[in-house]
Motif scaffolding. Structure first.
Motif, PDB file in Angstrom:
ATOM      1  N   UNK A   1       6.875   6.733  -0.709  1.00  0.00           N
ATOM      2  CA  UNK A   1       8.222   5.494  -1.651  1.00  0.00           C
ATOM      3  C   UNK A   1       8.243   4.624  -2.499  1.00  0.00           C
ATOM      4  N   UNK A   2       8.872   4.435  -3.516  1.00  0.00           N
ATOM      5  CA  UNK A   2       8.939   3.442  -4.910  1.00  0.00           C
ATOM      6  C   UNK A   2       9.055   2.077  -4.218  1.00  0.00           C
ATOM      7  N   UNK A   3       9.189   1.541  -2.740  1.00  0.00           N
ATOM      8  CA  UNK A   3       9.747   1.067  -1.950  1.00  0.00           C
ATOM      9  C   UNK A   3       8.454  -0.247  -1.777  1.00  0.00           C
ATOM     10  N   UNK A   4       7.431  -0.149  -2.280  1.00  0.00           N
ATOM     11  CA  UNK A   4       6.229  -0.536  -1.224  1.00  0.00           C
ATOM     12  C   UNK A   4       5.691  -1.778  -2.317  1.00  0.00           C
ATOM     13  N   UNK A   5       6.948  -1.869  -3.837  1.00  0.00           N
ATOM     14  CA  UNK A   5       6.266  -2.826  -4.495  1.00  0.00           C
ATOM     15  C   UNK A   5       6.959  -4.452  -4.253  1.00  0.00           C
ATOM     16  N   UNK A   6       8.118  -4.294  -3.142  1.00  0.00           N
ATOM     17  CA  UNK A   6       8.542  -5.088  -2.665  1.00  0.00           C
ATOM     18  C   UNK A   6       7.835  -5.265  -1.340  1.00  0.00           C
ATOM     19  N   UNK A   7       8.456  -6.743  -1.342  1.00  0.00           N
ATOM     20  CA  UNK A   7       7.578  -7.531   0.144  1.00  0.00           C
ATOM     21  C   UNK A   7       8.823  -7.127   0.701  1.00  0.00           C
ATOM     22  N   UNK A   8       8.591  -6.889   2.534  1.00  0.00           N
ATOM     23  CA  UNK A   8       8.983  -6.423   2.848  1.00  0.00           C
ATOM     24  C   UNK A   8      10.493  -7.036   3.735  1.00  0.00           C
ATOM     25  N   UNK A   9      11.408  -6.345   3.479  1.00  0.00           N
ATOM     26  CA  UNK A   9      12.931  -7.876   3.550  1.00  0.00           C
ATOM     27  C   UNK A   9      13.066  -8.406   2.983  1.00  0.00           C
ATOM     28  N   UNK A  10      12.609  -8.262   1.621  1.00  0.00           N
ATOM     29  CA  UNK A  10      13.322  -9.152   0.912  1.00  0.00           C
ATOM     30  C   UNK A  10      14.281  -8.812   0.360  1.00  0.00           C
ATOM     31  N   UNK A  11      15.135  -9.015  -0.948  1.00  0.00           N
ATOM     32  CA  UNK A  11      16.311  -8.888  -0.580  1.00  0.00           C
ATOM     33  C   UNK A  11      16.414  -7.285  -2.239  1.00  0.00           C
TER      34      UNK A  11
ATOM     35  N   UNK B   1      13.898  -5.204  -1.312  1.00  0.00           N
ATOM     36  CA  UNK B   1      13.237  -4.283  -0.747  1.00  0.00           C
ATOM     37  C   UNK B   1      14.243  -3.448  -0.318  1.00  0.00           C
ATOM     38  N   UNK B   2      15.180  -4.404   0.507  1.00  0.00           N
ATOM     39  CA  UNK B   2      16.598  -3.568   0.560  1.00  0.00           C
ATOM     40  C   UNK B   2      17.374  -3.185   0.259  1.00  0.00           C
ATOM     41  N   UNK B   3      17.660  -3.575  -1.455  1.00  0.00           N
ATOM     42  CA  UNK B   3      17.980  -2.550  -2.159  1.00  0.00           C
ATOM     43  C   UNK B   3      17.179  -1.528  -2.510  1.00  0.00           C
ATOM     44  N   UNK B   4      16.270  -1.484  -2.695  1.00  0.00           N
ATOM     45  CA  UNK B   4      15.340  -0.418  -2.597  1.00  0.00           C
ATOM     46  C   UNK B   4      15.679   0.605  -2.020  1.00  0.00           C
ATOM     47  N   UNK B   5      15.790   0.325  -0.887  1.00  0.00           N
ATOM     48  CA  UNK B   5      15.834   1.169   0.496  1.00  0.00           C
ATOM     49  C   UNK B   5      16.905   1.333   0.412  1.00  0.00           C
ATOM     50  N   UNK B   6      18.400   0.413   0.623  1.00  0.00           N
ATOM     51  CA  UNK B   6      19.269   1.276   0.465  1.00  0.00           C
ATOM     52  C   UNK B   6      19.843   2.592  -0.651  1.00  0.00           C
ATOM     53  N   UNK B   7      19.087   2.095  -2.062  1.00  0.00           N
ATOM     54  CA  UNK B   7      19.747   3.567  -2.918  1.00  0.00           C
ATOM     55  C   UNK B   7      18.491   4.418  -2.317  1.00  0.00           C
ATOM     56  N   UNK B   8      17.339   4.516  -2.188  1.00  0.00           N
ATOM     57  CA  UNK B   8      16.593   5.864  -1.520  1.00  0.00           C
ATOM     58  C   UNK B   8      17.796   6.414  -0.391  1.00  0.00           C
ATOM     59  N   UNK B   9      17.902   5.598   0.357  1.00  0.00           N
ATOM     60  CA  UNK B   9      19.235   6.026   1.680  1.00  0.00           C
ATOM     61  C   UNK B   9      20.058   7.051   0.435  1.00  0.00           C
ATOM     62  N   UNK B  10      20.859   6.683  -0.060  1.00  0.00           N
ATOM     63  CA  UNK B  10      22.425   7.531  -0.650  1.00  0.00           C
ATOM     64  C   UNK B  10      21.884   8.119  -0.805  1.00  0.00           C
ATOM     65  N   UNK B  11      20.698   8.254  -2.110  1.00  0.00           N
ATOM     66  CA  UNK B  11      20.053   9.645  -2.594  1.00  0.00           C
ATOM     67  C   UNK B  11      19.826  10.441  -1.487  1.00  0.00           C
ATOM     68  N   UNK B  12      19.480  10.558  -0.603  1.00  0.00           N
ATOM     69  CA  UNK B  12      19.058  11.086   0.156  1.00  0.00           C
ATOM     70  C   UNK B  12      20.056  11.637   0.942  1.00  0.00           C
TER      71      UNK B  12
END
Length: 110
Positions: free
Chosen positions: A77-87, A89-100
């Protein structure tokens, strides 16, 4: 020596046993060295059974140790650059989820 004690001693001595085998020592020579230097008395048959039993488990443990020491955190995942739970991180997870989700919408039952 009791069987459990023998097997535990054998496991503890696996690195030395592998080293002796790599140096070209035969089963007979290795068992003689184990008896003389470590007091571990094994027949050739016992030695070969223990070696077959514990060789793979020892190698898999060594491989796992090597993997974790070289790359302790594996993530695709490209989300490993962010602190878990930070804004971020949440935005990156949301983007990845939408793409999938979008890529899976075309797949369906017909």
């Amino acid at each position: 020596m009791l069987p459990k004690i023998k097997s535990k001693a054998f496991i503890r001595l696996l690195p030395q046993i592998f080293e002796l085998r790599e140096q070209g020592y035969s089963y007979e020579e290795v068992t003689a060295i184990l008896e003389k230097d470590y007091g571990l008395v094994l027949s050739i048959k016992q030695f070969s059974v223990y070696l077959a039993r514990y060789k793979n488990s020892h190698m898999s443990k060594v491989e796992k140790q090597i993997e974790t020491s070289q790359d302790p955190i594996k993530s695709d995942s490209s989300t490993n650059d962010y602190v878990f739970g930070s804004p971020e991180h949440k935005a990156a997870v949301q983007k990845e989820t939408e793409e999938l989700f979008r890529s899976n919408q075309n797949v369906g039952l017909r």
